[in-house]
Motif scaffolding. Structure first.
Motif, PDB file in Angstrom:
ATOM      1  N   ASN A 135     -25.775  26.023   9.142  1.00 41.04           N
ATOM      2  CA  ASN A 135     -25.364  27.389  10.271  1.00 41.04           C
ATOM      3  C   ASN A 135     -26.515  28.241  10.132  1.00 41.04           C
ATOM      4  O   ASN A 135     -26.888  28.575   9.020  1.00 41.04           O
ATOM      5  CB  ASN A 135     -24.033  27.494   9.704  1.00 41.04           C
ATOM      6  N   ALA A 151     -29.722  28.083  11.135  1.00 38.27           N
ATOM      7  CA  ALA A 151     -30.951  27.674  10.663  1.00 38.27           C
ATOM      8  C   ALA A 151     -32.078  28.044  11.811  1.00 38.27           C
ATOM      9  O   ALA A 151     -32.974  28.220  11.659  1.00 38.27           O
ATOM     10  CB  ALA A 151     -31.095  26.338  10.553  1.00 38.27           C
ATOM     11  N   GLY A 152     -31.212  27.962  13.277  1.00 45.09           N
ATOM     12  CA  GLY A 152     -32.011  28.371  14.389  1.00 45.09           C
ATOM     13  C   GLY A 152     -31.952  27.011  15.292  1.00 45.09           C
ATOM     14  O   GLY A 152     -32.798  27.039  16.245  1.00 45.09           O
ATOM     15  N   LYS A 153     -31.254  26.069  15.020  1.00 43.54           N
ATOM     16  CA  LYS A 153     -31.275  24.927  15.783  1.00 43.54           C
ATOM     17  C   LYS A 153     -30.717  25.191  17.282  1.00 43.54           C
ATOM     18  O   LYS A 153     -31.541  24.699  18.258  1.00 43.54           O
ATOM     19  CB  LYS A 153     -30.188  23.907  15.180  1.00 43.54           C
ATOM     20  N   THR A 154     -29.723  25.862  17.542  1.00 44.26           N
ATOM     21  CA  THR A 154     -29.361  26.210  18.931  1.00 44.26           C
ATOM     22  C   THR A 154     -30.518  27.083  19.659  1.00 44.26           C
ATOM     23  O   THR A 154     -30.703  26.735  20.657  1.00 44.26           O
ATOM     24  CB  THR A 154     -28.012  26.917  18.862  1.00 44.26           C
ATOM     25  N   THR A 155     -31.081  28.084  18.914  1.00 43.94           N
ATOM     26  CA  THR A 155     -32.086  28.726  19.336  1.00 43.94           C
ATOM     27  C   THR A 155     -33.249  28.036  19.835  1.00 43.94           C
ATOM     28  O   THR A 155     -33.595  28.220  20.947  1.00 43.94           O
ATOM     29  CB  THR A 155     -32.428  29.916  18.346  1.00 43.94           C
ATOM     30  N   GLN A 160     -24.221  23.899  22.620  1.00 48.69           N
ATOM     31  CA  GLN A 160     -23.188  23.579  21.530  1.00 48.69           C
ATOM     32  C   GLN A 160     -21.803  24.041  22.066  1.00 48.69           C
ATOM     33  O   GLN A 160     -20.987  23.567  21.834  1.00 48.69           O
ATOM     34  CB  GLN A 160     -23.748  24.581  20.416  1.00 48.69           C
ATOM     35  N   HIS A 219     -25.514  18.330  11.419  1.00 46.12           N
ATOM     36  CA  HIS A 219     -25.226  18.412  10.224  1.00 46.12           C
ATOM     37  C   HIS A 219     -24.864  17.263   9.570  1.00 46.12           C
ATOM     38  O   HIS A 219     -24.827  17.126   8.402  1.00 46.12           O
ATOM     39  CB  HIS A 219     -24.061  19.413   9.928  1.00 46.12           C
TER      40      HIS A 219
END
Ligand SMILES: Nc1ncnc2c1ncn2[C@@H]1O[C@H](COP(=O)(O)OP(=O)(O)OP(=O)(O)O)[C@@H](O)[C@H]1O
Ligand SMILES: [Mg+2]
Length: 299
Positions: free
Chosen positions: A36, A38-42, A81, A189
């Motif tokens: 959570n 980490a920047g994946k969605t960004t 997401q 994840h």
């Protein structure tokens, strides 16, 4: 096809959500792995052109994506997401709406909608209002909309969230089928979702790209470092202090544990074949709550 990020940074005011990310994607499936925040969605939102980077460049086949503009967006399929739905729309109406947004030729729309509903096993629910859908059904509808324009670049943000095990397997198979002639990026994840299908795995932590590698190359890193140990339950805290501890299993007064350690953690420790979830622990064990590890074991 080639999608290239060069020193991409994203700041939200003070918060650096992505820091100097450089990577290249060609045809294949890429698993974006990170805890959570980490920047994946960004990262996916930037690639989906709903968010602009603070710094850095992104090119598709050597052309800047902002110069390509709609030519780039036409290639995209994106599952956010949090996929917003109009609860009073039926699945059919919703997909018609997305098809119109994506500018699909009118004569193709109905056939394409039926095709996509079949792909995600929602055909019987075509005329049902979305407010009656379960979480997993909504997720499948979200996957269907992302595929509507037969995208060359498919961006899926936690696509398996809420899917039951059977649907997760179907999803994995679908992605494998789609992988040819496309770039597919999916964040998760759940390491088992990408273990078998990802051509490469990207590990993100605190906005930094730690690794981009083929799964077997990542696993090689942990050769001779994953152990099965058995010890009295009273020594568990000690084990946590000294090593990265994965799954644990209570057996009477004893604990059996999966442990990552460079040296044999105890005389009777037995070497195990590394799995992707060990890689996850190796990189993120420090940010995982002990409680979370315990709970994980019970599911
Ligand atoms: N709109 C925003 N304003 C300020 N900070 C933000 C915003 N969106 C995200 N962040 C912060 O940026 C960082 C990266 O967030 P992001 O949503 O990209 O992570 P993630 O890897 O997708 O996490 P998760 O697994 O929870 O979905 C987090 O620290 C988050 O709090
Ligand atoms: Mg996210």
């Amino acid at each position: 096809m080639k999608l290239e990020l060069n020193k991409v940074t994203k700041k939200y005011k003070e918060k650096v959500a992505l820091h100097d990310i450089s990577c290249t994607f060609t045809n294949g499936v890429y698993g974006l792995l990170g805890p959570n925040g980490a920047g994946k969605t960004t990262l996916l939102r930037i690639l989906a052109d709903v968010l602009k980077p603070t710094n850095g460049t992104i090119t598709f086949n050597e052309q800047n994506i902002y110069k390509l503009d709609y030519k780039y967006r036409d290639l995209l399929g994106y599952l956010p997401q949090d996929c917003g739905f109009y609860p009073n729309f039926t699945a059919h109406r919703y997909l018609q709406y997305i098809a119109a947004l994506k500018g699909l030729p009118k004569q193709q729309v109905e056939q394409k909608i039926d095709e996509m509903l079949a792909v995600v096993h929602l055909t019987p629910y075509k005329k049902v209002k979305i407010r009656k859908f379960s979480g997993g059904m909504k997720q499948r509808l979200g996957i269907a909309q992302s595929l509507l324009n037969d995208p060359k670049l498919l961006l899926l943000d936690e696509p398996t969230a809420g899917l039951d095990p059977k649907e997760r397997i179907r999803f994995r198979n679908l992605i494998s089928e789609l992988a040819q002639e496309r770039i597919i990026l999916l964040s998760t994840h759940i390491t088992t979702d990408i273990e078998a299908i990802a051509s490469e795995i990207i590990i993100l932590k605190d906005g930094q790209l730690l690794e981009q590698n083929k799964p077997d190359k990542l696993l090689e890193k942990l050769q001779q470092q994953v152990w099965h140990v058995s010890l009295p339950a009273t020594q568990l805290n000690e084990l946590y202090k000294r090593h990265i501890v994965g799954h644990i299993h209570q057996k009477g007064n004893d604990i059996e544990a999966r442990v990552i350690a460079t040296k044999q953690p105890s005389d009777d420790a037995i070497l195990q074949t590394p799995r992707l979830e060990d890689i996850y622990l190796y990189y993120f064990g420090d940010v995982m709550d002990k409680q979370e590890v315990n709970n994980d074991d019970q599911t």
